[in-house]
Design a protein around this motif. Structure first.
Motif, PDB file in Angstrom:
ATOM      1  N   VAL A  21       0.836  -1.201   0.000  1.00 42.80           N
ATOM      2  CA  VAL A  21       0.000   0.000   0.000  1.00 42.80           C
ATOM      3  C   VAL A  21       0.871   1.253   0.000  1.00 42.80           C
ATOM      4  CG1 VAL A  21      -1.636   1.342   1.386  1.00 42.80           C
ATOM      5  CG2 VAL A  21      -1.996  -1.115   1.076  1.00 42.80           C
ATOM      6  N   VAL A  22       1.922   1.240   0.816  1.00 47.67           N
ATOM      7  CA  VAL A  22       2.852   2.371   0.839  1.00 47.67           C
ATOM      8  C   VAL A  22       3.466   2.576  -0.537  1.00 47.67           C
ATOM      9  CG1 VAL A  22       5.029   3.219   1.790  1.00 47.67           C
ATOM     10  CG2 VAL A  22       3.365   2.133   3.303  1.00 47.67           C
ATOM     11  N   MET A  23       3.889   1.486  -1.186  1.00 42.68           N
ATOM     12  CA  MET A  23       4.499   1.596  -2.510  1.00 42.68           C
ATOM     13  C   MET A  23       3.502   2.140  -3.534  1.00 42.68           C
ATOM     14  SD  MET A  23       7.660   0.990  -2.398  1.00 42.68           S
ATOM     15  CE  MET A  23       7.860   1.080  -4.186  1.00 42.68           C
ATOM     16  N   LEU A  24       2.241   1.742  -3.425  1.00 43.09           N
ATOM     17  CA  LEU A  24       1.220   2.287  -4.326  1.00 43.09           C
ATOM     18  C   LEU A  24       1.118   3.801  -4.180  1.00 43.09           C
ATOM     19  CD1 LEU A  24      -1.696  -0.322  -4.001  1.00 43.09           C
ATOM     20  CD2 LEU A  24      -0.336   0.140  -6.041  1.00 43.09           C
ATOM     21  N   HIS A  25       1.177   4.263  -2.956  1.00 47.96           N
ATOM     22  CA  HIS A  25       1.079   5.700  -2.719  1.00 47.96           C
ATOM     23  C   HIS A  25       2.340   6.424  -3.183  1.00 47.96           C
ATOM     24  CE1 HIS A  25      -1.994   4.727   0.673  1.00 47.96           C
ATOM     25  NE2 HIS A  25      -2.561   4.767  -0.517  1.00 47.96           N
ATOM     26  N   VAL A  26       3.501   5.811  -2.994  1.00 45.74           N
ATOM     27  CA  VAL A  26       4.755   6.436  -3.420  1.00 45.74           C
ATOM     28  C   VAL A  26       4.792   6.586  -4.936  1.00 45.74           C
ATOM     29  CG1 VAL A  26       7.248   6.103  -3.614  1.00 45.74           C
ATOM     30  CG2 VAL A  26       6.117   5.730  -1.423  1.00 45.74           C
ATOM     31  N   ILE A  27       4.480   5.523  -5.649  1.00 48.33           N
ATOM     32  CA  ILE A  27       4.552   5.620  -7.115  1.00 48.33           C
ATOM     33  C   ILE A  27       3.387   6.429  -7.665  1.00 48.33           C
ATOM     34  CG2 ILE A  27       5.808   3.442  -7.315  1.00 48.33           C
ATOM     35  CD1 ILE A  27       3.268   2.121  -8.300  1.00 48.33           C
ATOM     36  N   GLY A  28       2.282   6.494  -6.913  1.00 48.58           N
ATOM     37  CA  GLY A  28       1.163   7.319  -7.350  1.00 48.58           C
ATOM     38  C   GLY A  28       1.528   8.789  -7.349  1.00 48.58           C
ATOM     39  N   ILE A  29       2.248   9.207  -6.304  1.00 44.28           N
ATOM     40  CA  ILE A  29       2.724  10.580  -6.234  1.00 44.28           C
ATOM     41  C   ILE A  29       3.929  10.764  -7.151  1.00 44.28           C
ATOM     42  CG2 ILE A  29       3.841  12.258  -4.711  1.00 44.28           C
ATOM     43  CD1 ILE A  29       0.897  12.045  -4.216  1.00 44.28           C
ATOM     44  N   ASN A  30       4.748   9.746  -7.213  1.00 44.72           N
ATOM     45  CA  ASN A  30       6.048   9.852  -7.860  1.00 44.72           C
ATOM     46  C   ASN A  30       5.959   9.831  -9.371  1.00 44.72           C
ATOM     47  OD1 ASN A  30       8.752   9.347  -8.709  1.00 44.72           O
ATOM     48  ND2 ASN A  30       9.211   8.560  -6.675  1.00 44.72           N
TER      49      ASN A  30
END
Length: 373
Positions: A21-30
């Motif tokens: 979930v954290v990775m989804l949010h990171v790449i979503g912003i990134n």
């Protein structure tokens, strides 16, 4: 004695899912932002879509766990679940105000009541699932396995197959809501109930029988590849409209398949690492801390996520950010539990006692009025 191996398997699964979930949010912003889509000629576009295709099933799998083991709700458990959420929401808002931002009475009440204000969409939907779980459990217990299967087939048809293979959707929220949660809860309960002897149906027998982990891994890989190819095709065709496509929807059939197979992989693992059991109560609150609107805006700017769209170091930066955010938030909640855990338990007991008396009084009043009528 430590937790049972099976329980540690599931707790380890919760930890892996939360990191996803954290990775989804990171790449979503990134890199997969709707506002700043990356040109498909950029290799990072393909890598980011692969990561997203692997991780997108994390939310569905998290809810599936609840369905498999069943939510046994009561007033005390409710307060024990929501009080830390309200604590973090309010504490973070207070820090936000003390950092020089203006105070707003509306934002203050939103922070005090994060469930009602829908500050965290997952929490709001999950709390509703928690509160209606006695009704859902009663339905599941009363339905025979063939009847439960029929209910699931209808639910999957209208709320999974239709949005997956057509432009139509009855919910219009891509699975971000209580309908999807209830369906996943029922599917988890159905997987728990499966019995090989009761069926003459190869797909059900395959799920019910004891299979090697390799076969579940194979199913997961195939589902992820289908999601990935769909994302790439739609991303290239519609990249001027933004990256988010329905292949990433939580109500997508292949996301469901990936979630179920990933759950079955961990269900058949044997893990005896006791540290998982000690850390597991804090896994969920990683989401609460890092996805808070004020924390999210500050963290991603501090980590310069948007500066790495075209960088050759994007993968290293993305995973570095994910690990840093996950471990940092995990440490914060471990400290909270060690220092304030007993206080939260006492407060939960106090509030549940008050709420219990109020409910008993209301039930008595209703019963008395019914008899007098």
């Amino acid at each position: 004695m430590g937790q049972k191996a099976r329980e540690l398997n599931i707790e380890a699964l919760r930890g892996v899912l939360m990191f996803m979930v954290v990775m989804l949010h990171v790449i979503g912003i990134n890199i997969l932002s709707n506002t700043d889509p990356v040109n498909p000629s950029n290799p990072n576009f393909y890598i980011a879509n692969l990561i997203e295709s692997i991780c997108v099933m994390a939310v569905d799998c998290y809810v599936l766990i609840s369905g498999f083991f069943g939510i046994r709700s009561n007033i005390y458990k409710y307060f024990k679940f929501v009080l830390p959420i309200a604590f973090y929401s309010l504490a973070i808002y207070i820090v936000y105000v003390f950092c020089g931002n203006g105070f707003s009475i509306g934002l203050f009440f939103n922070a005090v009541f994060p469930v009602l204000s829908n500050h965290y969409w997952f929490v709001t939907s999950y709390v509703i699932l928690f509160l209606i779980s006695p009704l859902l459990n009663a339905c599941i217990d009363r339905l025979s396995t063939p009847q439960l299967l029929k209910v699931l087939l209808v639910g999957v048809l209208f709320f999974v197959l239709v949005p997956t293979f057509s432009w139509f959707s009855l919910t219009h929220n891509r699975g971000f809501g209580i309908v999807n949660f209830v369906l996943l809860y029922f599917i988890g309960a159905f997987i728990r109930r499966l019995n090989l002897k009761n069926y003459n149906c190869p797909p059900l027998n395959y799920l019910a029988s004891t299979q090697t982990i390799q076969k579940y891994i194979g199913i997961f890989v195939v589902a992820v590849l289908i999601i990935y190819v769909g994302n790439i095709v739609q991303g290239i065709v519609f990249h001027n409209l933004g990256w988010k496509t329905h292949m990433n929807g939580y109500d997508n059939l292949f996301v469901y398949i990936a979630a179920i197979s990933f759950f079955l992989i961990f269900k058949n693992l044997k893990i005896n690492w006791q540290l998982v059991g000690r850390l597991s109560p804090s896994f969920f609150y990683v989401y609460i801390i890092h996805e808070n609107a004020y924390v999210r805006d500050w963290v991603y700017k501090a980590l310069r996520c948007e500066d790495y769209y075209d960088s050759d170091l994007w993968v290293v930066h993305a995973f570095g950010c994910g690990i840093l955010i996950f471990c940092g938030c995990l440490l914060i909640d471990v400290i909270r539990r060690k220092t304030l855990g007993k206080l939260f338990d006492k407060l939960s007991e106090f509030l549940s006692e008050i709420a219990g008396r109020a409910i008993d009084a209301a039930e008595y009043k209703v019963l008395k009025q019914t008899k007098s009528a």
